[in-house]
Design a protein around this motif. Sequence first.
Motif, PDB file in Angstrom:
ATOM      1  N   LEU A  68     -55.067  99.273 -40.770  1.00 39.53           N
ATOM      2  CA  LEU A  68     -56.043  99.610 -41.802  1.00 39.53           C
ATOM      3  C   LEU A  68     -55.551 100.762 -42.663  1.00 39.53           C
ATOM      4  O   LEU A  68     -54.901 101.692 -42.163  1.00 39.53           O
ATOM      5  CB  LEU A  68     -57.379 100.014 -41.174  1.00 39.53           C
ATOM      6  CG  LEU A  68     -58.187  98.935 -40.451  1.00 39.53           C
ATOM      7  CD1 LEU A  68     -59.398  99.578 -39.789  1.00 39.53           C
ATOM      8  CD2 LEU A  68     -58.618  97.856 -41.438  1.00 39.53           C
TER       9      LEU A  68
ATOM     10  N   LEU B 193     -69.515  99.249 -42.663  1.00 39.16           N
ATOM     11  CA  LEU B 193     -68.228  98.736 -42.200  1.00 39.16           C
ATOM     12  C   LEU B 193     -67.617  97.775 -43.210  1.00 39.16           C
ATOM     13  O   LEU B 193     -66.395  97.737 -43.395  1.00 39.16           O
ATOM     14  CB  LEU B 193     -68.406  98.030 -40.854  1.00 39.16           C
ATOM     15  CG  LEU B 193     -68.737  98.917 -39.652  1.00 39.16           C
ATOM     16  CD1 LEU B 193     -69.056  98.057 -38.443  1.00 39.16           C
ATOM     17  CD2 LEU B 193     -67.582  99.853 -39.350  1.00 39.16           C
ATOM     18  N   TRP B 194     -68.464  96.982 -43.874  1.00 40.71           N
ATOM     19  CA  TRP B 194     -67.976  96.036 -44.887  1.00 40.71           C
ATOM     20  C   TRP B 194     -67.423  96.785 -46.098  1.00 40.71           C
ATOM     21  O   TRP B 194     -66.367  96.433 -46.627  1.00 40.71           O
ATOM     22  CB  TRP B 194     -69.119  95.117 -45.306  1.00 40.71           C
ATOM     23  CG  TRP B 194     -68.723  94.149 -46.385  1.00 40.71           C
ATOM     24  CD1 TRP B 194     -67.951  93.034 -46.251  1.00 40.71           C
ATOM     25  CD2 TRP B 194     -69.067  94.231 -47.779  1.00 40.71           C
ATOM     26  NE1 TRP B 194     -67.793  92.405 -47.474  1.00 40.71           N
ATOM     27  CE2 TRP B 194     -68.466  93.126 -48.433  1.00 40.71           C
ATOM     28  CE3 TRP B 194     -69.822  95.128 -48.533  1.00 40.71           C
ATOM     29  CZ2 TRP B 194     -68.610  92.903 -49.801  1.00 40.71           C
ATOM     30  CZ3 TRP B 194     -69.953  94.907 -49.896  1.00 40.71           C
ATOM     31  CH2 TRP B 194     -69.357  93.804 -50.514  1.00 40.71           C
TER      32      TRP B 194
ATOM     33  N   SER C 188     -66.341  99.941 -46.150  1.00 35.23           N
ATOM     34  CA  SER C 188     -65.233 100.821 -45.797  1.00 35.23           C
ATOM     35  C   SER C 188     -64.851 100.588 -44.338  1.00 35.23           C
ATOM     36  O   SER C 188     -65.362 101.256 -43.441  1.00 35.23           O
ATOM     37  CB  SER C 188     -65.636 102.290 -46.022  1.00 35.23           C
ATOM     38  OG  SER C 188     -64.523 103.141 -45.886  1.00 35.23           O
ATOM     39  N   PRO C 189     -63.970  99.636 -44.067  1.00 33.16           N
ATOM     40  CA  PRO C 189     -63.585  99.326 -42.684  1.00 33.16           C
ATOM     41  C   PRO C 189     -62.978 100.539 -41.989  1.00 33.16           C
ATOM     42  O   PRO C 189     -62.365 101.406 -42.625  1.00 33.16           O
ATOM     43  CB  PRO C 189     -62.554  98.208 -42.843  1.00 33.16           C
ATOM     44  CG  PRO C 189     -62.833  97.612 -44.184  1.00 33.16           C
ATOM     45  CD  PRO C 189     -63.297  98.747 -45.035  1.00 33.16           C
ATOM     46  N   ARG C 190     -63.165 100.602 -40.685  1.00 34.73           N
ATOM     47  CA  ARG C 190     -62.605 101.680 -39.874  1.00 34.73           C
ATOM     48  C   ARG C 190     -62.055 101.101 -38.579  1.00 34.73           C
ATOM     49  O   ARG C 190     -62.357  99.959 -38.233  1.00 34.73           O
ATOM     50  CB  ARG C 190     -63.654 102.766 -39.623  1.00 34.73           C
ATOM     51  CG  ARG C 190     -64.963 102.260 -39.047  1.00 34.73           C
ATOM     52  CD  ARG C 190     -66.131 103.139 -39.520  1.00 34.73           C
ATOM     53  NE  ARG C 190     -66.516 102.817 -40.896  1.00 34.73           N
ATOM     54  CZ  ARG C 190     -67.374 103.519 -41.633  1.00 34.73           C
ATOM     55  NH1 ARG C 190     -67.941 104.596 -41.127  1.00 34.73           N
ATOM     56  NH2 ARG C 190     -67.659 103.162 -42.868  1.00 34.73           N
TER      57      ARG C 190
ATOM     58  N   CYS D 166     -55.940 104.183 -37.391  1.00 32.55           N
ATOM     59  CA  CYS D 166     -55.875 103.311 -38.569  1.00 32.55           C
ATOM     60  C   CYS D 166     -54.540 102.572 -38.613  1.00 32.55           C
ATOM     61  O   CYS D 166     -54.486 101.364 -38.875  1.00 32.55           O
ATOM     62  CB  CYS D 166     -56.058 104.126 -39.851  1.00 32.55           C
ATOM     63  SG  CYS D 166     -57.760 104.636 -40.198  1.00 32.55           S
TER      64      CYS D 166
END
Length: 220
Positions: A157, A7-8, A10-12, A152
Amino acid sequence: MVWAWQLWLSPRPPHRSITATQSSFTATGNSARYDVLTVPDGLWGVRETHYIDNPRVKAGESGPPLHLHLLQDEYFQVEQGVLGVILDGKEHVITKDDGILCVGIGSRHRFWSHQSAKESLVFRAWADPCKDIDHILDVNFLRNIAGYLADCHAAGLAPSMFQLMLFYYDASSLLCPPFLDWMPLWLLTFVHYVLAVWIGAKFLGYKPAYPEYTAKPRTD
């Protein structure tokens, strides 16, 4: 399971909208609506409506990026408005008077609501083979990519290129961004495999489909 370090890196979106049971679903910023069509003999189709007053539609951003399909021809038939199409480097302007447009296997293409339109764009789209089999362009591919992009956008995001490539690769399709445009098809396919499967799926933990977006396979 997605790890904290994934997650750090590649945030989703913090959650996925549940659209699997809906007969219609929307694109990013409600710029377009997809209505799943019931077609005889187990075939599928979709009617897309791109709303002319939406800022993304006005900017020509409601359609997909340049891409190609490895196993299927794709078909478009305009019912209202004007469809802009880039097909193998040439721009086409399609209306309902032009009949069915066929985009052949391997043809690099993208489409959008053309700036000359005076009304919302409405068209039908389908692909051959159209039956629900694995790893081809189908309604579940459209559901997953539209759901992911919309979530997103709602979360503020930027979509992950690795996730997008995985969606496309799993549907036997390839993205064709400008920095990869020089690549022959075999090399473009290999690059997608590395970025989508090895980095996107195996390293970052992305999936080619999510249950919140994916309609249950037909049992009839």
